[in-house]
Design a protein around this motif. Sequence first.
Motif, mmCIF file in Angstrom:
data_model
loop_
_atom_site.group_PDB
_atom_site.id
_atom_site.type_symbol
_atom_site.label_atom_id
_atom_site.label_comp_id
_atom_site.label_asym_id
_atom_site.label_seq_id
_atom_site.Cartn_x
_atom_site.Cartn_y
_atom_site.Cartn_z
ATOM 1 N N ARG A 229 0.820 -1.224 0.100
ATOM 2 C CA ARG A 229 0.056 -0.027 0.028
ATOM 3 C C ARG A 229 0.764 1.260 0.063
ATOM 4 O O ARG A 229 0.450 2.350 -0.470
ATOM 5 N N TRP A 230 2.094 1.304 0.683
ATOM 6 C CA TRP A 230 2.727 2.414 0.660
ATOM 7 C C TRP A 230 4.208 2.359 0.077
ATOM 8 O O TRP A 230 5.058 3.153 0.319
ATOM 9 N N SER A 231 4.351 1.233 -0.663
ATOM 10 C CA SER A 231 5.807 1.146 -1.506
ATOM 11 C C SER A 231 6.829 1.119 -0.479
ATOM 12 O O SER A 231 7.794 1.955 -0.664
ATOM 13 N N LEU A 232 6.645 0.532 0.824
ATOM 14 C CA LEU A 232 7.686 0.295 1.462
ATOM 15 C C LEU A 232 8.956 -0.344 1.211
ATOM 16 O O LEU A 232 8.746 -1.221 0.383
ATOM 17 N N ALA B 249 10.725 3.530 3.868
ATOM 18 C CA ALA B 249 9.981 4.143 2.751
ATOM 19 C C ALA B 249 10.885 5.301 1.883
ATOM 20 O O ALA B 249 11.612 5.951 2.848
ATOM 21 N N ASP C 102 4.915 8.480 3.736
ATOM 22 C CA ASP C 102 4.398 6.715 3.619
ATOM 23 C C ASP C 102 5.022 6.085 5.064
ATOM 24 O O ASP C 102 4.248 5.227 5.220
ATOM 25 N N ALA D 267 2.159 4.053 7.307
ATOM 26 C CA ALA D 267 2.530 2.662 7.322
ATOM 27 C C ALA D 267 2.508 2.159 8.758
ATOM 28 O O ALA D 267 1.969 1.350 9.190
#
Length: 150
Positions: free
Chosen positions: A72-75, A100, A105, A109
Amino acid sequence: MDVLIQSEVFDAGAELNRFSQRAAHSGAGAVVSFSGLVRDLADNPLSHMEIEHYPGMTERAIEAIRAEAITRWSLSGALVIHRHGRLAAGDPIMMVATAAPHRVDAFAAAEFLMDYLKSRAPFWKKEVTAQGASWVDSKAEDEAALDRWD
């Protein structure tokens, strides 16, 4: 392993250093962490807290929500540590760390993971005081906090 369910105490500083070093190599520009402590009860001092879980089931459930946060948060990474067993007031109970490219983000997260751990992670908590023992019920405000993630 980025989901750790353990009875042993952990060193939040050492865990954060290890996580941050890995995150730096994966292109992260931000690392956010939160550590939770067993809170004493103001009106009825806590003797201790007992936390139960089902091994395997708990890890799978937390890994699924961790994977959702990463997507979801491109971690670059996410770490969840949660203890079980007998804990005293002031003991570390859990830790979340997220990495991140950008801080917004990483913060979002981390909050998402903390809200999930508070309300949905399969742990059963019993508070033991001089007056006896009672299971901890979910709180309306903790449940409401999950609404923002829909």
